[in-house]
Design a protein around this motif. Structure first.
Motif, short mmCIF file in Angstrom:
data_model
loop_
_atom_site.label_atom_id
_atom_site.label_comp_id
_atom_site.label_asym_id
_atom_site.label_seq_id
_atom_site.Cartn_x
_atom_site.Cartn_y
_atom_site.Cartn_z
N PHE A 94 -0.28 47.36 67.31
CA PHE A 94 -1.25 48.45 67.14
C PHE A 94 -1.23 48.95 65.71
O PHE A 94 -0.16 49.11 65.10
CB PHE A 94 -0.91 49.59 68.12
CG PHE A 94 -1.75 50.82 67.95
CD1 PHE A 94 -3.08 50.82 68.37
CD2 PHE A 94 -1.23 51.96 67.37
CE1 PHE A 94 -3.87 51.94 68.21
CE2 PHE A 94 -2.01 53.10 67.20
CZ PHE A 94 -3.33 53.08 67.63
N TRP A 95 -2.41 49.13 65.14
CA TRP A 95 -2.62 49.75 63.84
C TRP A 95 -1.81 49.05 62.75
O TRP A 95 -1.97 47.86 62.53
CB TRP A 95 -2.29 51.24 63.95
CG TRP A 95 -2.84 52.07 62.81
CD1 TRP A 95 -4.01 51.87 62.13
CD2 TRP A 95 -2.23 53.22 62.23
NE1 TRP A 95 -4.17 52.81 61.16
CE2 TRP A 95 -3.09 53.66 61.20
CE3 TRP A 95 -1.05 53.93 62.48
CZ2 TRP A 95 -2.80 54.78 60.42
CZ3 TRP A 95 -0.77 55.03 61.71
CH2 TRP A 95 -1.63 55.46 60.69
N LEU A 96 -0.87 49.78 62.09
CA LEU A 96 -0.11 49.17 60.98
C LEU A 96 0.81 48.06 61.44
O LEU A 96 1.27 47.25 60.63
CB LEU A 96 0.71 50.26 60.26
CG LEU A 96 -0.08 51.38 59.59
CD1 LEU A 96 0.88 52.40 58.99
CD2 LEU A 96 -1.01 50.81 58.51
N TRP A 97 1.10 48.03 62.74
CA TRP A 97 2.04 47.04 63.26
C TRP A 97 1.31 45.84 63.88
O TRP A 97 1.92 44.99 64.50
CB TRP A 97 2.93 47.69 64.31
CG TRP A 97 3.76 48.79 63.73
CD1 TRP A 97 4.97 48.68 63.13
CD2 TRP A 97 3.41 50.18 63.66
NE1 TRP A 97 5.42 49.89 62.70
CE2 TRP A 97 4.47 50.85 63.00
CE3 TRP A 97 2.30 50.93 64.07
CZ2 TRP A 97 4.46 52.22 62.76
CZ3 TRP A 97 2.28 52.30 63.83
CH2 TRP A 97 3.35 52.93 63.19
N LYS A 98 -0.01 45.79 63.68
CA LYS A 98 -0.79 44.71 64.26
C LYS A 98 -0.49 43.39 63.56
O LYS A 98 -0.48 43.31 62.32
CB LYS A 98 -2.28 45.03 64.18
CG LYS A 98 -3.17 44.03 64.90
CD LYS A 98 -4.63 44.45 64.84
CE LYS A 98 -4.87 45.71 65.67
NZ LYS A 98 -6.31 46.05 65.74
N LYS A 99 -0.25 42.33 64.34
CA LYS A 99 0.05 41.01 63.81
C LYS A 99 -0.87 39.99 64.47
O LYS A 99 -1.31 40.15 65.60
CB LYS A 99 1.51 40.62 64.08
CG LYS A 99 2.54 41.63 63.57
CD LYS A 99 2.54 41.72 62.05
CE LYS A 99 3.60 42.72 61.58
NZ LYS A 99 3.57 42.89 60.10
#
Length: 359
Positions: free
Chosen positions: A331-336
């Motif tokens: 999610f968001w900044l942690w999206k990979k």
């Protein structure tokens, strides 16, 4: 059992037999639709070091591939683990089989050699020598179009180095335990192909074949033996072979992927520890952190598979291709972002390979 029950049992048996016949018919149809013949070259078989019996070489080879590939292949090249590659393996097993295959024209339409583990090293030796051997005998060289090298040990295995050290009394109890876990038994007096599997030795055997046969690599990063062996293998490994060998790297190092752009788990990101330079004509294709050294040739789907390379031409108008898709996680900044082979979540790696053989 009453009359109705007997009739039911008979019907069930008929259905099972019919299903089995249809299964084998389907396999035959699928095999015949392939453009090339498939030749199997098995890997190291530890039980042969302590139970030396030339009469069992064929049956051991048949059992090795029984779970999936046995009914799909056109030929097998069997060899004994208690001998050496450049010794009796070559003279007493490889040469007679290659001669027969040439005489019968098995590879006239082209052959794909599917290898597992040490079969990778055996096949490299075949590729380097078969044309000279057969031409000198007045026979036609085999048309080896490509190889599918699964968990390839052509670059050797550090476990073989350990096993030889144990046999020579140069190892501590931790090393001995790891080797015993791998072999399933203690090291005996017969070492055979283990000598050839030592990393430095393996990389000297037919290391730069003149033949340009593309060698497609299929690599796993899984756990076996309660992780007893992983401590001794550099980088990622399948519990028997490290990535430097399985990927086809031109040097020994602690690699964590066969690619600099994608991880073994399919994650699309820079891989600082990815292999950058390969042995000639070695091309990594599939990778997975869900399979181990043995499950890669089974018929069990163990989880999603990714691609270091999704396609390659192996002959004019003949391409090996794996269809892929991308998926975002987090999610968001942690999206990979991840890349996977279609249907790999419910299809074994072996089945993916068979489906990719050109028709």
């Amino acid at each position: 059992m009453n009359k109705m029950e007997r009739a039911s049992v008979k019907l069930i048996k008929q259905i099972l037999v019919s299903s089995l016949v249809l299964t084998f018919m389907g396999a035959s149809i699928s095999v015949s639709a392939k453009a090339y013949k498939t030749v199997l070259v098995h890997g190291f078989q530890s039980q042969q070091l302590t139970a030396i019996d030339p009469r069992k070489i064929d049956s051991d080879g048949e059992a090795y591939w029984a779970e999936y590939w046995g009914v799909l292949a056109d030929e097998r090249i069997d060899w004994p683990s208690y001998e050496r590659v450049e010794g009796k393996i070559a003279s007493d097993y490889l040469w007679p089989k290659l001669r027969t295959m040439s005489e019968q024209g098995v590879c006239q339409p082209g052959c794909i050699f599917l290898t597992h583990s040490t079969g990778d090293l055996i096949t490299r030796y075949i590729i380097d020598n078969q044309a000279n051997w057969l031409e000198n005998a007045g026979l036609e060289p085999l048309n080896i179009v490509a190889t599918f090298d699964v968990a390839g040990a052509g670059g050797g295995s550090e476990l073989a180095d350990l096993a030889v050290n144990v046999a020579n009394g140069l190892a501590n109890p931790v090393v001995e335990a790891a080797v015993r876990a791998w072999l399933g038994r203690s090291v005996g007096q017969t070492l055979g192909v283990l000598n050839d599997l030592k990393v430095n030795n393996a990389r000297q055997i037919a290391s730069f074949p003149g033949d340009r046969t593309p060698r497609l690599r299929f690599v796993a990063d899984g756990d076996l033996y309660l992780n007893a062996t992983k401590l001794f293998l550099p980088g990622i490994d399948d519990s028997v072979v490290a990535a430097h060998s399985a990927c086809g790297a031109n040097q020994v190092a602690a690699f964590d992927s066969c690619s600099v752009n994608i991880g073994m788990d399919g994650k699309l990101s820079d891989q600082d520890g990815g292999v950058r330079h390969f042995l000639p004509y070695h091309y990594p294709m599939l990778m997975s952190d869900n399979y181990d050294h043995h499950s890669v040739i089974s018929n069990q789907a163990n989880g999603r598979v990714t691609t270091a390379r999704s396609s390659i031409d192996i002959a004019p108008n003949k391409r090996v291709t794996f269809s892929t898709y991308e998926e975002e996680k987090g999610f968001w900044l942690w999206k990979k972002k991840y890349r996977y082979v279609r249907q790999s979540e419910n299809t074994s790696m072996s089945a993916l390979l068979f489906a990719a053989i050109p028709e």
